[in-house]
Enzyme design. Sequence first.
Site, PDB file in Angstrom:
ATOM      1  N   ARG A 238      -2.502 -12.171  -2.883  1.00 15.90           N
ATOM      2  CA  ARG A 238      -2.393 -11.615  -4.253  1.00 15.90           C
ATOM      3  C   ARG A 238      -0.990 -11.076  -4.521  1.00 15.90           C
ATOM      4  NH1 ARG A 238      -6.220  -8.275  -3.532  1.00 15.90           N
ATOM      5  NH2 ARG A 238      -4.989  -6.386  -3.228  1.00 15.90           N
ATOM      6  N   SER A 239      -0.356 -10.534  -3.511  1.00 16.11           N
ATOM      7  CA  SER A 239       0.973  -9.922  -3.707  1.00 16.11           C
ATOM      8  C   SER A 239       2.109 -10.850  -3.316  1.00 16.11           C
ATOM      9  CB  SER A 239       1.064  -8.638  -2.875  1.00 16.11           C
ATOM     10  OG  SER A 239       0.018  -7.759  -3.225  1.00 16.11           O
TER      11      SER A 239
ATOM     12  N   SER B  25      -4.546  10.943  -1.128  1.00 15.82           N
ATOM     13  CA  SER B  25      -3.744   9.847  -0.558  1.00 15.82           C
ATOM     14  C   SER B  25      -4.394   9.239   0.679  1.00 15.82           C
ATOM     15  CB  SER B  25      -2.338  10.344  -0.201  1.00 15.82           C
ATOM     16  OG  SER B  25      -2.435  11.440   0.712  1.00 15.82           O
TER      17      SER B  25
ATOM     18  N   ARG C 117     -12.698  16.515   1.641  1.00 18.60           N
ATOM     19  CA  ARG C 117     -11.765  15.900   0.691  1.00 18.60           C
ATOM     20  C   ARG C 117     -11.611  16.853  -0.493  1.00 18.60           C
ATOM     21  NH1 ARG C 117      -8.726  11.890   2.045  1.00 18.60           N
ATOM     22  NH2 ARG C 117     -10.412  10.451   2.525  1.00 18.60           N
TER      23      ARG C 117
ATOM     24  N   CYS D  48      -4.076  10.791  10.481  1.00 22.10           N
ATOM     25  CA  CYS D  48      -3.180  11.784   9.879  1.00 22.10           C
ATOM     26  C   CYS D  48      -3.591  13.213  10.218  1.00 22.10           C
ATOM     27  CB  CYS D  48      -3.124  11.605   8.367  1.00 22.10           C
ATOM     28  SG  CYS D  48      -4.714  11.310   7.610  1.00 22.10           S
TER      29      CYS D  48
ATOM     30  N   HIS E 228      -2.200  16.993   3.215  1.00 18.03           N
ATOM     31  CA  HIS E 228      -3.394  17.599   3.810  1.00 18.03           C
ATOM     32  C   HIS E 228      -3.107  19.054   4.185  1.00 18.03           C
ATOM     33  CE1 HIS E 228      -5.353  13.810   3.901  1.00 18.03           C
ATOM     34  NE2 HIS E 228      -5.268  13.497   5.175  1.00 18.03           N
TER      35      HIS E 228
ATOM     36  N   GLN F 137       0.541  13.702   4.034  1.00 13.75           N
ATOM     37  CA  GLN F 137      -0.340  12.735   4.716  1.00 13.75           C
ATOM     38  C   GLN F 137       0.291  11.355   4.820  1.00 13.75           C
ATOM     39  OE1 GLN F 137      -2.219  10.023   3.012  1.00 13.75           O
ATOM     40  NE2 GLN F 137      -3.094   9.374   4.961  1.00 13.75           N
TER      41      GLN F 137
ATOM     42  N   GLY G 177       0.833  -1.217   0.000  1.00 11.29           N
ATOM     43  CA  GLY G 177       0.000   0.000   0.000  1.00 11.29           C
ATOM     44  C   GLY G 177       0.861   1.257   0.000  1.00 11.29           C
TER      45      GLY G 177
ATOM     46  N   VAL H 212       1.140   3.625   2.231  1.00 11.59           N
ATOM     47  CA  VAL H 212       1.849   3.818   3.501  1.00 11.59           C
ATOM     48  C   VAL H 212       2.910   2.733   3.681  1.00 11.59           C
ATOM     49  CG1 VAL H 212       1.604   3.900   6.018  1.00 11.59           C
ATOM     50  CG2 VAL H 212      -0.104   5.025   4.560  1.00 11.59           C
TER      51      VAL H 212
ATOM     52  N   ARG I 100      -6.830   2.586  18.394  1.00 12.82           N
ATOM     53  CA  ARG I 100      -6.387   3.913  18.856  1.00 12.82           C
ATOM     54  C   ARG I 100      -7.006   4.312  20.197  1.00 12.82           C
ATOM     55  NH1 ARG I 100      -7.119   6.765  13.038  1.00 12.82           N
ATOM     56  NH2 ARG I 100      -5.164   6.085  12.087  1.00 12.82           N
TER      57      ARG I 100
END
Length: 353
Positions: free
Chosen positions: A39-40, A167, A253, A137, A260, A335, A12, A14, A99
């Site tokens: 898949r990867s 992003s 957005r 973020c 950002h 971001q 991804g 990040v 979090r």
Amino acid sequence: ESPSVAIAGVTGAVGQEFLAVLAERNFPIGRLKLLASARSAGREVAYGGKTHTIEELKEDSFEGVDLALFSAGGGVSKAFAPLAVDAGCTVIDNSSAFRMAEGVPLVVPEVNPDAIAQAGIGLGAGGRSGIVANPNCSTILMLVVVHPLHAAAGVERIVASTYQAASGGGAAAMSELEQQTRESLDEAGGREVRSKAVFGRTYAFNLFSHNSPLQPNGYNQEELKMVHETHKIWRQDALPEAARTGITATCIRVPVMRAHAESLNLAFTRDLHEDEARELLAAAPGVVVVDDRATETFPTPLDASGTDPVQVGRIRRDLSRPAGRGLDLFLCGDQIRKGAALNAVQIAELLIA
Ligand code: 2RA
């Protein structure tokens, strides 16, 4: 001995930035394990002058791993981070899964680095294995700038308006913004676009209320993250509501690729004038002041993209408040870097310090 490190979600946006930041900062890695979906699996990735093969993320992937960086969505974190901890691995999780969980420190290294030790989390003999959560973020970028002002003058209220990049919706959202922009230009000025797979909206030459789920009170999850995460990071979450910093946010957005922007209005309990605020920000870790009125040079997403510091400018007295008791400012921050990967690697550096 250098820690063995795993990256869950390495393909991804990040995950890729984790690798870039770890390499740039010469983070010591004994053994590197790259994990992603089936898949990867099998794809090869160069890192540190060696070729690494991506492995499928499985329940036993964390045997012998000291430190894992996760950025593969909340569902993957919920399913695998506890298994990693049980295997003795400390997890830095970029998702929102843990979090607000009790016992999980939510950390911006420039703001509350001691939260990690207070939770008793460390690597090896440094403490118990556990989960350290990376804040959202928009919260990270806001607090890197607001915290030094809060420490000086006590912030009693924050009104935040965000202008959030593609992003934040991942690599697919960045590609869709580009695709939609091309389509709208091709349609002989009709601004018609066909690809709307990610946000389901016309994004090119447009902006819209943040795509996170709307709550019954009319706020979306992104806005409530800025409120609740800030209260936890500032250790206000156990205080009565009246004692907490009042925070409200509107998250939007906007058609920008990867940085950002945020407009912040701050109210203080003690005097803080704009010149003193500017000096505090110029000395603040992770912040660069871009605030030249003569040349009208202020933060922009393009200037902030690909850089580490959060840019802050438009620092000025809030004319609606008594002198010294209110400030307006504008920030831009990458971001993917400080908003995610860099903050996580800085947490990792605290763990091995
Ligand atoms: C966004 N904060 O920008 C989110 C990314 N996790 O949409």
